[in-house]
Write a protein that holds these residues in place. Structure first.
Motif, short mmCIF file in Angstrom:
data_model
loop_
_atom_site.label_atom_id
_atom_site.label_comp_id
_atom_site.label_asym_id
_atom_site.label_seq_id
_atom_site.Cartn_x
_atom_site.Cartn_y
_atom_site.Cartn_z
N ASP A 12 -43.21 25.61 57.84
CA ASP A 12 -41.89 25.29 57.56
C ASP A 12 -41.23 26.48 56.90
O ASP A 12 -39.84 26.57 56.85
CB ASP A 12 -42.24 24.03 56.32
CG ASP A 12 -40.84 23.62 55.86
OD1 ASP A 12 -40.26 23.12 57.01
OD2 ASP A 12 -40.45 23.30 54.66
N ALA A 13 -41.85 27.32 56.04
CA ALA A 13 -41.11 28.57 55.50
C ALA A 13 -40.88 29.37 56.57
O ALA A 13 -39.50 30.22 56.57
CB ALA A 13 -42.18 29.31 54.71
N PHE A 14 -41.40 29.49 57.66
CA PHE A 14 -40.96 30.48 58.84
C PHE A 14 -39.88 29.74 59.55
O PHE A 14 -38.64 30.42 59.80
CB PHE A 14 -42.09 30.39 60.15
CG PHE A 14 -41.61 31.14 61.05
CD1 PHE A 14 -41.87 32.60 61.22
CD2 PHE A 14 -41.11 30.51 62.18
CE1 PHE A 14 -41.56 33.28 62.47
CE2 PHE A 14 -40.72 31.27 63.29
CZ PHE A 14 -41.05 32.75 63.38
N ARG A 15 -39.49 28.38 59.77
CA ARG A 15 -38.66 27.67 60.09
C ARG A 15 -37.20 27.93 59.26
O ARG A 15 -36.29 28.20 59.80
CB ARG A 15 -38.66 26.28 60.22
CG ARG A 15 -39.79 25.61 61.30
CD ARG A 15 -40.10 24.37 61.81
NE ARG A 15 -40.30 23.68 60.37
CZ ARG A 15 -40.51 22.34 60.45
NH1 ARG A 15 -40.93 21.83 61.80
NH2 ARG A 15 -40.85 21.65 59.28
N LYS A 16 -37.51 27.76 57.85
CA LYS A 16 -36.54 28.12 57.24
C LYS A 16 -35.78 29.55 57.07
O LYS A 16 -34.62 29.64 56.94
CB LYS A 16 -36.77 27.38 55.64
CG LYS A 16 -36.94 26.08 55.51
CD LYS A 16 -37.63 25.82 54.10
CE LYS A 16 -37.81 24.39 53.85
NZ LYS A 16 -38.36 24.16 52.36
N GLN A 17 -36.81 30.29 56.95
CA GLN A 17 -36.11 31.78 57.35
C GLN A 17 -35.53 31.92 58.52
O GLN A 17 -34.42 32.58 58.46
CB GLN A 17 -37.54 32.70 57.23
CG GLN A 17 -37.21 34.16 57.53
CD GLN A 17 -38.28 34.90 57.57
OE1 GLN A 17 -39.32 34.59 58.01
NE2 GLN A 17 -38.30 36.20 56.74
N ARG A 18 -35.91 31.50 59.62
CA ARG A 18 -35.15 31.77 60.95
C ARG A 18 -33.93 31.11 60.97
O ARG A 18 -32.72 31.62 61.53
CB ARG A 18 -35.94 31.14 62.13
CG ARG A 18 -36.97 31.96 62.57
CD ARG A 18 -36.59 33.37 63.16
NE ARG A 18 -37.84 34.39 63.46
CZ ARG A 18 -38.21 34.05 64.87
NH1 ARG A 18 -37.69 33.16 65.70
NH2 ARG A 18 -39.14 34.94 65.12
N ARG A 19 -33.77 29.81 60.42
CA ARG A 19 -32.44 29.15 60.16
C ARG A 19 -31.57 29.73 59.23
O ARG A 19 -30.37 29.70 59.71
CB ARG A 19 -32.63 27.73 59.78
CG ARG A 19 -33.27 26.81 60.78
CD ARG A 19 -33.90 25.42 60.58
NE ARG A 19 -34.19 24.64 61.69
CZ ARG A 19 -35.36 23.81 61.68
NH1 ARG A 19 -35.93 23.80 60.69
NH2 ARG A 19 -35.47 22.91 62.67
N ALA A 20 -31.99 30.39 58.19
CA ALA A 20 -31.17 31.06 57.41
C ALA A 20 -30.39 32.36 57.92
O ALA A 20 -29.40 32.74 57.72
CB ALA A 20 -32.08 31.51 55.95
N GLN A 21 -31.28 33.02 58.64
CA GLN A 21 -30.95 34.12 59.49
C GLN A 21 -30.08 33.83 60.63
O GLN A 21 -28.98 34.44 60.67
CB GLN A 21 -31.77 34.68 60.38
CG GLN A 21 -32.97 35.30 59.42
CD GLN A 21 -34.52 36.13 60.08
OE1 GLN A 21 -34.52 35.63 61.34
NE2 GLN A 21 -35.17 36.85 59.67
#
Length: 284
Positions: free
Chosen positions: A116-125
């Motif tokens: 989930d943290a990875f997904r949030k990071q990618r979406r923020a980028q």
């Protein structure tokens, strides 16, 4: 002198013969490999037609294996409903936790939180780049989702290649759904959503140990899960394999999404790659 010349000529002739035999074997192997790839690709296109036709009593989309002859090769094809898998881009943390636990992973909750943290990071980028992740065209191009392939899970800390391989038949990046379609779900997914116990819901083995006898050019159902045949929901994963008379094997894997039958091409190809050997034993 004459004797030495004869010996040298004999050695040269032997070398030429050995090289010629080696070239012949290489050419034969290349021809066999090409035949296997052509047969697998042809079988996969036949499966495209079958799922696009959608006729009553048509091909099952629950992992049943069909086989037939293509020239001198035997081909085997299975179709599964992609919407029965868990989409790692949209599944909740709780569902991912249950999936990792069902797969026997250590610290499943921590792994789900890492995903989930990875997904949030990618979406923020993506947002910082000024791109809307909800745009349909970007999603189709893989620009609006954190994972563009299931193998991308290996980029998450703590997730090994071995775990991804165990999860591979149960996950996707093509459904766009937060929840899988249980009617089409494989055993591991059913276990993750508590729809069934994985120890009692395993699919029958579609790994056929011997060449099928009496096959013709007409597709024949070789192996199927228990119960009536099912029709899927419109996004399918197709596994097509071919084995030549000489033993060369090739597997093609594809994901297709059906479109309107009025379209010139009634499906979109989402994935096209070389597949794993699933329906033929390695000893053949």
């Amino acid at each position: 002198m004459v004797l030495w010349a004869a010996v040298i000529l004999a050695l040269i002739a032997g070398s030429v013969t050995q090289i010629s035999r080696g070239d012949l074997r290489l050419a034969r192997n290349i021809a066999e490999a090409t035949e296997a790839e052509l047969a697998a690709n042809s079988a996969l296109r036949r499966a495209f037609y079958e799922v696009a036709a959608g006729s009553i009593g048509g091909w099952r989309t629950d992992g049943a294996v069909y086989g037939w002859r293509f020239g001198q090769s035997e081909v085997r094809v299975s179709i599964t409903d992609e919407l029965g898998r868990i989409d790692i881009n949209f599944a909740s943390t709780d569902l991912l936790t249950d999936l990792f636990e069902a797969a026997g992973a250590r610290y499943p909750e921590a792994l789900a939180e890492a995903v989930d943290a990875f997904r949030k990071q990618r979406r923020a980028q993506t947002l910082r780049a000024g791109v809307s992740p909800s745009a349909d065209i970007l999603t189709e191009l893989g620009l609006g989702v954190p994972f563009t392939s299931t193998e991308d899970l290996q980029n998450v800390a703590g997730i090994s290649q071995a775990l991804v391989q165990r999860l591979r038949p149960s996950i996707t990046v093509y459904s766009g759904r937060a929840l899988p379609v249980i009617a089409a779900a494989p055993p591991l997914v059913r276990a993750a959503v508590n729809a069934a116990d994985i120890s009692t819901s395993a699919m029958p083995n579609t790994y056929l140990e011997v060449p099928a006898e009496g096959l013709t050019e007409a597709p024949t159902l070789l192996s199927a899960p228990p119960g009536p045949g099912t029709r899927g929901s419109g996004v399918y994963r197709i596994q097509a394999e071919a084995l030549t008379a000489g033993g060369s094997h090739f597997a093609r894997e594809a994901v297709v999404a059906l479109r309107s039958k009025r379209q010139k091409v009634p499906y979109d190809v989402r994935l096209w790659r070389r597949g794993a050997r699933l329906h033929f034993p390695h000893s053949q």
